[in-house]
Enzyme design. Structure first.
Site, PDB file in Angstrom:
ATOM      1  NE  ARG A  56      41.305   2.884  58.448  1.00  0.00           N
ATOM      2  CZ  ARG A  56      40.295   3.430  59.125  1.00  0.00           C
ATOM      3  NH1 ARG A  56      39.539   4.335  58.562  1.00  0.00           N
ATOM      4  NH2 ARG A  56      40.041   3.070  60.352  1.00  0.00           N
ATOM      5  CB  ILE A  81      36.367   8.490  56.894  1.00  0.00           C
ATOM      6  CG1 ILE A  81      35.845   8.859  58.284  1.00  0.00           C
ATOM      7  CG2 ILE A  81      36.686   9.729  56.060  1.00  0.00           C
ATOM      8  CD1 ILE A  81      34.619   9.707  58.291  1.00  0.00           C
ATOM      9  CG  LEU A  82      33.725   6.404  51.603  1.00  0.00           C
ATOM     10  CD1 LEU A  82      32.493   6.757  50.798  1.00  0.00           C
ATOM     11  CD2 LEU A  82      34.202   4.985  51.280  1.00  0.00           C
ATOM     12  CG  ASN A  96      26.539   9.128  54.490  1.00  0.00           C
ATOM     13  OD1 ASN A  96      26.411   7.917  54.718  1.00  0.00           O
ATOM     14  ND2 ASN A  96      26.683  10.015  55.465  1.00  0.00           N
ATOM     15  CG  HIS A  98      24.495  12.212  59.271  1.00  0.00           C
ATOM     16  ND1 HIS A  98      25.564  11.535  59.809  1.00  0.00           N
ATOM     17  CD2 HIS A  98      24.162  13.180  60.167  1.00  0.00           C
ATOM     18  CE1 HIS A  98      25.870  12.066  60.981  1.00  0.00           C
ATOM     19  NE2 HIS A  98      25.040  13.061  61.222  1.00  0.00           N
ATOM     20  CG  ASP A 130      32.730  16.995  51.331  1.00  0.00           C
ATOM     21  OD1 ASP A 130      32.814  16.316  52.379  1.00  0.00           O
ATOM     22  OD2 ASP A 130      32.472  18.215  51.328  1.00  0.00           O
ATOM     23  CB  ALA A 131      37.765  15.303  51.495  1.00  0.00           C
ATOM     24  N   GLY A 132      35.299  15.690  53.821  1.00  0.00           N
ATOM     25  CA  GLY A 132      35.053  15.958  55.241  1.00  0.00           C
ATOM     26  C   GLY A 132      34.166  14.895  55.874  1.00  0.00           C
ATOM     27  CG  ASP A 134      28.598  12.804  58.370  1.00  0.00           C
ATOM     28  OD1 ASP A 134      28.518  11.972  57.447  1.00  0.00           O
ATOM     29  OD2 ASP A 134      28.731  12.482  59.557  1.00  0.00           O
TER      30      ASP A 134
HETATM   31  C1  GRF Z   1      21.377   4.808  59.754  1.00  0.00           C
HETATM   32  O1  GRF Z   1      20.788   5.580  60.755  1.00  0.00           O
HETATM   33  C2  GRF Z   1      22.448   5.579  59.025  1.00  0.00           C
HETATM   34  O2  GRF Z   1      22.134   6.902  58.818  1.00  0.00           O
HETATM   35  C3  GRF Z   1      23.586   5.446  60.002  1.00  0.00           C
HETATM   36  O3  GRF Z   1      23.525   4.083  60.374  1.00  0.00           O
HETATM   37  C4  GRF Z   1      22.173   3.645  60.326  1.00  0.00           C
HETATM   38  C5  GRF Z   1      22.136   2.414  59.470  1.00  0.00           C
HETATM   39  O4  GRF Z   1      21.104   1.562  59.850  1.00  0.00           O
HETATM   40  N1  GRF Z   1      24.827   5.917  59.455  1.00  0.00           N
HETATM   41  P1  GRF Z   1      20.926   0.139  59.139  1.00  0.00           P
HETATM   42  O5  GRF Z   1      22.236  -0.623  59.264  1.00  0.00           O
HETATM   43  O6  GRF Z   1      20.565   0.378  57.708  1.00  0.00           O
HETATM   44  O7  GRF Z   1      19.792  -0.512  59.890  1.00  0.00           O
END
Ligand code: GRF
Length: 185
Positions: A56, A81-82, A96, A98, A130-132, A134
């Site tokens: 990784r 995860i980055l 990001n 979410h 960040d490192a966690g 979400d």
């Molecule tokens: C989104 O709901 C994003 O938040 C999640 O994956 C989905 C991505 O959808 N991590 P798409 O590939 O852009 O259609």
């Protein structure tokens, strides 16, 4: 900015469709061949796939090289995860999106987890990475009501409608501030 994707790329499509003077996508990077890469190529945006490797750390270094030197990085449905090497370079300017109201339901199965818990309201969160998992500072959130009879697919689709708008709103409000992004919403 550079957009990271892993899947269908419907968020990426909306980001591409709403480019204006406030932001431009210079490259799309994925961890595997996916529809997101096809969408970027169709829009004439340079693409690169950095296939996930067992090592990784090495993969993170290759990702850093592929991303290059943008002002910002947007993870839009990027399901990895980055790591440290990536964050050392891009923390503070990587965001990001979410599909839940963080800090509730972090991780890769946010929509399923929210449904299983039985919440009546969930939504979309845009946050710094960040490192966690979400855990980074929240930039913006929008609620989505859970409807009777929702399954993971129906709820996720309604959340994605909200996510697509919210990410564009955030990107339009973002300003480069040295090595960081400042986003006043
Ligand atoms: C989104 O709901 C994003 O938040 C999640 O994956 C989905 C991505 O959808 N991590 P798409 O590939 O852009 O259609």
């Amino acid at each position: 900015m550079v957009v990271l994707v892993s899947g269908t790329g419907s968020l990426l499509q909306n980001i591409l469709d709403h480019q204006d003077d406030s932001y431009r996508v210079v490259k799309v990077v994925a961890d595997k061949e996916c529809q997101g890469i096809e969408r970027a190529a169709a829009a004439g945006i340079p693409t690169e796939v950095v296939a996930l490797a067992e090592d990784r750390e090495e993969w993170n270094h290759r990702l850093v090289t592929a991303v290059g030197s943008p002002d910002a990085v947007v993870s839009a449905g990027f399901m990895r995860i980055l790591g440290a090497a990536f964050l050392e370079r891009f923390e503070g300017r990587t965001i990001n999106t979410h599909p839940a109201l963080l800090p509730a339901f972090p991780g890769a199965h946010a929509v399923r987890d929210a449904l299983a818990y039985g919440v009546k309201v969930t939504g979309s969160t845009v946050h710094f990475v960040d490192a966690g998992v979400d855990t980074g500072r929240i930039i913006a959130q929008r609620p989505v009501m859970v409807e009777r009879g929702d399954d993971e697919a129906s709820l996720h689709e309604r959340i994605k409608v909200v996510e697509r708008k919210l990410i564009v709103e955030v990107l339009r409000a973002a300003r480069v501030d040295g090595d960081a992004l400042s986003i006043d919403l």
